[in-house]
Design a protein around this motif. Structure first.
Motif, PDB file in Angstrom:
ATOM      1  N   GLU A  59       0.840  -1.196   0.000  1.00 43.66           N
ATOM      2  CA  GLU A  59       0.000   0.000   0.000  1.00 43.66           C
ATOM      3  C   GLU A  59       0.877   1.248   0.000  1.00 43.66           C
ATOM      4  O   GLU A  59       2.029   1.219   0.455  1.00 43.66           O
ATOM      5  N   GLY A  60       0.307   2.326  -0.523  1.00 44.04           N
ATOM      6  CA  GLY A  60       1.011   3.603  -0.488  1.00 44.04           C
ATOM      7  C   GLY A  60       2.056   3.767  -1.563  1.00 44.04           C
ATOM      8  O   GLY A  60       2.907   4.667  -1.459  1.00 44.04           O
ATOM      9  N   VAL A  61       2.050   2.914  -2.601  1.00 48.45           N
ATOM     10  CA  VAL A  61       3.000   3.056  -3.707  1.00 48.45           C
ATOM     11  C   VAL A  61       2.220   3.186  -5.005  1.00 48.45           C
ATOM     12  O   VAL A  61       1.062   2.756  -5.106  1.00 48.45           O
ATOM     13  N   THR A  62       2.851   3.740  -6.003  1.00 48.04           N
ATOM     14  CA  THR A  62       2.222   3.889  -7.313  1.00 48.04           C
ATOM     15  C   THR A  62       1.986   2.506  -7.919  1.00 48.04           C
ATOM     16  O   THR A  62       2.872   1.645  -7.878  1.00 48.04           O
ATOM     17  N   GLY A  63       0.795   2.277  -8.454  1.00 44.65           N
ATOM     18  CA  GLY A  63       0.486   0.993  -9.051  1.00 44.65           C
ATOM     19  C   GLY A  63       1.465   0.624 -10.137  1.00 44.65           C
ATOM     20  O   GLY A  63       1.745   1.415 -11.039  1.00 44.65           O
ATOM     21  N   GLY A  64       2.029  -0.570 -10.077  1.00 45.55           N
ATOM     22  CA  GLY A  64       2.983  -1.026 -11.074  1.00 45.55           C
ATOM     23  C   GLY A  64       4.428  -0.712 -10.747  1.00 45.55           C
ATOM     24  O   GLY A  64       5.319  -1.122 -11.503  1.00 45.55           O
ATOM     25  N   ASP A  65       4.696   0.026  -9.667  1.00 46.46           N
ATOM     26  CA  ASP A  65       6.070   0.361  -9.289  1.00 46.46           C
ATOM     27  C   ASP A  65       6.641  -0.801  -8.486  1.00 46.46           C
ATOM     28  O   ASP A  65       6.570  -0.842  -7.254  1.00 46.46           O
ATOM     29  N   ASP A  66       7.239  -1.767  -9.186  1.00 45.79           N
ATOM     30  CA  ASP A  66       7.758  -2.958  -8.511  1.00 45.79           C
ATOM     31  C   ASP A  66       8.931  -2.634  -7.601  1.00 45.79           C
ATOM     32  O   ASP A  66       9.130  -3.312  -6.577  1.00 45.79           O
ATOM     33  N   TYR A  67       9.724  -1.617  -7.957  1.00 48.26           N
ATOM     34  CA  TYR A  67      10.873  -1.271  -7.123  1.00 48.26           C
ATOM     35  C   TYR A  67      10.413  -0.770  -5.752  1.00 48.26           C
ATOM     36  O   TYR A  67      10.949  -1.166  -4.709  1.00 48.26           O
ATOM     37  N   ALA A  68       9.428   0.121  -5.755  1.00 48.88           N
ATOM     38  CA  ALA A  68       8.918   0.644  -4.484  1.00 48.88           C
ATOM     39  C   ALA A  68       8.261  -0.467  -3.675  1.00 48.88           C
ATOM     40  O   ALA A  68       8.375  -0.503  -2.443  1.00 48.88           O
ATOM     41  N   GLN A 115       9.364  -1.753   0.092  1.00 48.80           N
ATOM     42  CA  GLN A 115       8.443  -1.833   1.220  1.00 48.80           C
ATOM     43  C   GLN A 115       8.452  -3.214   1.854  1.00 48.80           C
ATOM     44  O   GLN A 115       8.516  -3.346   3.086  1.00 48.80           O
ATOM     45  N   VAL A 116       8.416  -4.270   1.046  1.00 52.58           N
ATOM     46  CA  VAL A 116       8.324  -5.608   1.620  1.00 52.58           C
ATOM     47  C   VAL A 116       9.615  -5.991   2.333  1.00 52.58           C
ATOM     48  O   VAL A 116       9.595  -6.599   3.412  1.00 52.58           O
ATOM     49  N   LEU A 117      10.774  -5.615   1.776  1.00 54.69           N
ATOM     50  CA  LEU A 117      12.036  -5.946   2.436  1.00 54.69           C
ATOM     51  C   LEU A 117      12.194  -5.175   3.743  1.00 54.69           C
ATOM     52  O   LEU A 117      12.702  -5.709   4.738  1.00 54.69           O
TER      53      LEU A 117
END
Length: 686
Positions: free
Chosen positions: A473-482, A486-488
């Motif tokens: 949540e809280g990231v631009t849709g499709g931004d895999d880097y962000a 977040q998950v790490l």
């Protein structure tokens, strides 16, 4: 020495004297005993006809150099429970084994969720596949060893007796017969093409067939066929002839002569055991209604230790009884007998038991007597069968041999792949089984319902119980880097704090001399600082990210911020044309990319872990997306409807729209949904 300073070393004299005093005070009655180590970990659970005599044998006999001696050296505490009979001791012992997972007991997974064929109570009963707790409202046949056996039986019932299988929500809204009627798999009671009396007769014939009264069913069908032929109703006679032919074909496929079977052969369990390479397999084959339904393999844990202790208990039983020839004593002390007895004791507690057990090895008669007393069923057990039972046992024994060989081959392959990965990446790990790998993947549909997955590989196998999903949540849709950042961060922030705290505790106090290092600091492997505190923090030895340099760069930034070792990060970059086997490994600590080769065992393991992370992420993303699109949150907002009940409702009615269209009675027919909850769901959706 204080109690807190005790270690798992052999008990000190004071501790031994205390144990001897406790044993001396034990009664000579049946009961269950439990040995604990100094860390209060449960070592072993056993039952005894004479508690005092059995427990004292551990402390008075010489067990040096044996597996029993290894356990005895760790004993620090004893607990006992006196019971009224061996049957109660059997029940208590195996409940404790399954609940507490002792280190030296043979342990089978508590996986007894067998499927059933269910005849749902109705004016026109339907057949259904069922798994769960049975009730008295409906008829159940089984259990079956696997889902395939149930579905095959349902198909047979459709061909021969043409009973319906459709849900009531479909049945109640039919205006014309479905395709099953067209292909002669149903008599279309939904549109009145069969009378209630004729359908009830077909249901009775199906029940008799499932209960093993096959010849009676065939005789009745033959008499009806002749009656129709004499009345010149040749079409009806031909339909019955086809039914008889189908039943005869089934009997032929079962490879048995029904006339050679006794009444006791209708319900039989066949148990064959094979022990090799420190592993064991118990193959359970089921015969229900004189039909061989298939088999199922079970693989226990702690085989070597548990077999040694069980052999000692078998010897103690013979000493107590002062009976039994030497060959019988040797057979009951064999590891196969120990594994088989452990399976029978653990498997049939709380599980329906057939009246006949056929085993590949002898079983202690006292166990069968105690099991019969516990279950209230008169049991007969034989390990040297004849005729048809012998054929069944040979089939089960061959299945056990093949299943164990397959398991050993798979474990050997997994161990080889683990060692290959450790060597390829030059990891500082002595025990390959201790290698822990965590792999991350991001999944979404055009930016919708983004989820990240984390899967774990440890002990040469994927550890599904440790998998985790993260809603991004809280990231631009499709931004895999962000999303990866977040998950790490969420996964390792607390672990990094625990590692830092562990380092601070290990640092020397002011004025205290540091221990001399055997090698210069520069020669130490990079992963060692993080591994020092890993026992408590559970940091992995390797962190795989599904992606190339971009994803690895993001992971490097997160690890630098958290103060973790960059040598743990490895990216899996797809090769030219994204073809499988051409992947390259990308490192966060500056090392050059590595191509292991398409036939590399290490690359096979990396691909296996990466693919599992991808699968786990996709299934989570699809479930989240479906929930958003179908309005699944409407069910989530209803008190008393948790994830399992919600899944059952959506599966039963095909989605939220089907749930909303269902009546209270239909909702209440779903497993786990009470009448009150069904009314609450109906009110909430209307």
């Amino acid at each position: 020495m204080s109690e807190s300073a005790e270690t798992p070393a052999p008990p000190p004299p004071s501790n031994r004297e205390r144990l001897l005093a406790e044993v001396a005070a034990l009664p000579g009655l049946p009961g269950v005993y439990r040995w604990f180590d100094a860390a209060d970990g449960l070592l072993y659970v056993g039952k005894a006809r004479n508690l005092k005599k059995r427990v004292s044998s551990y402390l008075h006999k010489d067990h040096d150099g044996t597996r029993i001696g290894h356990m005895v050296s760790r004993i620090a505490r004893l607990e006992t429970t006196v019971v009224r009979s061996e049957a109660e001791a059997l029940l208590l012992e195996n409940n404790l084994i399954k609940t507490l997972d002792p280190k030296f007991n043979i342990l089978f997974r508590d996986d007894k969720s067998y499927p059933y064929l269910k005849l749902v109570s109705h004016a026109f009963p339907r057949m259904a596949y069922f798994r769960g707790a049975v009730d008295k409202k409906h008829r159940y046949f089984g259990p079956y060893p696997n889902a395939w056996a149930v579905k095959q039986t349902i198909q047979l019932m459709q061909k021969v007796f043409r009973l319906r299988t459709c849900e009531d929500t479909v049945y109640n809204h039919r205006s014309r017969p479905c395709l099953l009627y067209q292909i002669q798999r149903c008599t279309a009671p939904c549109v009145g093409f069969i009378t209630p009396e004729d359908y009830a007769r077909d249901v009775r014939d199906a029940e008799r067939f499932l209960l093993g009264d096959t010849q009676e069913v065939i005789d009745d069908l033959q008499s009806k066929m002749m009656a129709h032929a004499e009345g010149l109703e040749f079409e009806k006679a031909a339909a019955l002839r086809d039914r008889i032919g189908s039943l005869s074909k089934v009997l032929h496929q079962q490879s048995m002569d029904a006339s050679s079977l006794s009444a006791s052969d209708k319900d039989v369990d066949i148990l064959a055991v094979k022990v090799a390479g420190g592993r064991a397999c118990v193959n359970l084959a089921m015969v229900r209604g004189s039909r061989h339904l298939g088999d199922r393999a079970y693989f226990p844990q702690h085989v070597d230790d548990g077999a040694a202790l069980s052999a000692d208990e078998a010897e103690a039983r013979f000493e107590d009884d002062l009976a039994g020839p030497e060959n019988a004593r040797a057979m009951l002390a064999a590891p196969e007998c120990a594994v088989l007895e452990a399976f029978i004791a653990q498997h049939y507690i709380g599980q329906p038991v057939p009246p006949v057990l056929v085993t590949s090895h002898p079983v202690d008669p006292a166990l069968i007597e105690a099991l019969a007393e516990t279950t209230g069923i008169k049991l007969r057990c034989t390990h040297q069968p004849r005729e048809q039972r012998r054929i069944w046992l040979e089939m089960a024994a061959k299945g056990a041999e093949l299943s164990l060989a397959r398991l050993l081959a798979e474990e050997g392959s997994a161990q080889q792949r683990t060692r290959a990965l450790i060597e390829a990446l030059d990891l500082d790990i002595e025990d390959p089984a201790a290698l822990r790998v965590e792999c991350f993947d991001i999944s979404h549909t055009a930016g919708e319902a983004t989820q990240a997955s984390c899967v774990v590989y440890e002990g040469h196998a994927m550890q599904s119980a440790q998998y985790r999903r993260f809603n991004i949540e809280g990231v631009t849709g499709g931004d895999d880097y962000a999303a990866m950042r977040q998950v790490l961060t969420r996964r390792y922030a607390r672990l990094a704090e625990a590692v830092a705290a562990g380092k601070a505790e290990a640092a020397p106090a002011e004025g205290e001399a540091e221990p001399a290092a055997e090698e210069p600091p520069a020669a130490a492997p990079k992963a060692k600082p993080a591994r020092a505190a890993r026992g408590a923090a559970r940091l992995p030895d390797l962190v795989l990210v599904d992606g190339g340099r971009g994803q690895v760069s993001m992971a490097r930034e997160v690890f630098q911020e958290l103060g973790l070792d960059l040598g743990l990060i490895v990216g899996v970059e797809k090769g030219e044309g994204r073809k499988v086997g051409l992947e390259e490994l990308v490192f966060a600590d500056g090392r050059e990319k590595v191509y292991l080769g398409h036939d590399s065992a290490a690359l096979m393991l990396v691909a296996q872990i990466r693919d599992e992370a991808h699968r786990f992420a996709i299934t989570g993303m699809r479930a989240k997306r479906a929930s958003v699109r179908t309005g699944g949150s409407k069910l989530e907002d209803i008190a008393g409807v948790g994830p399992r009940k919600r899944a059952r409702l959506l599966q039963r009615f095909g989605g939220l729209r089907g749930v909303a269209a269902a009546g209270v009675e239909d909702l209440a027919s779903v497993e786990g949904i009470s009448r009150e909850l069904a009314e609450e769901i109906y009110r909430a959706l209307h």
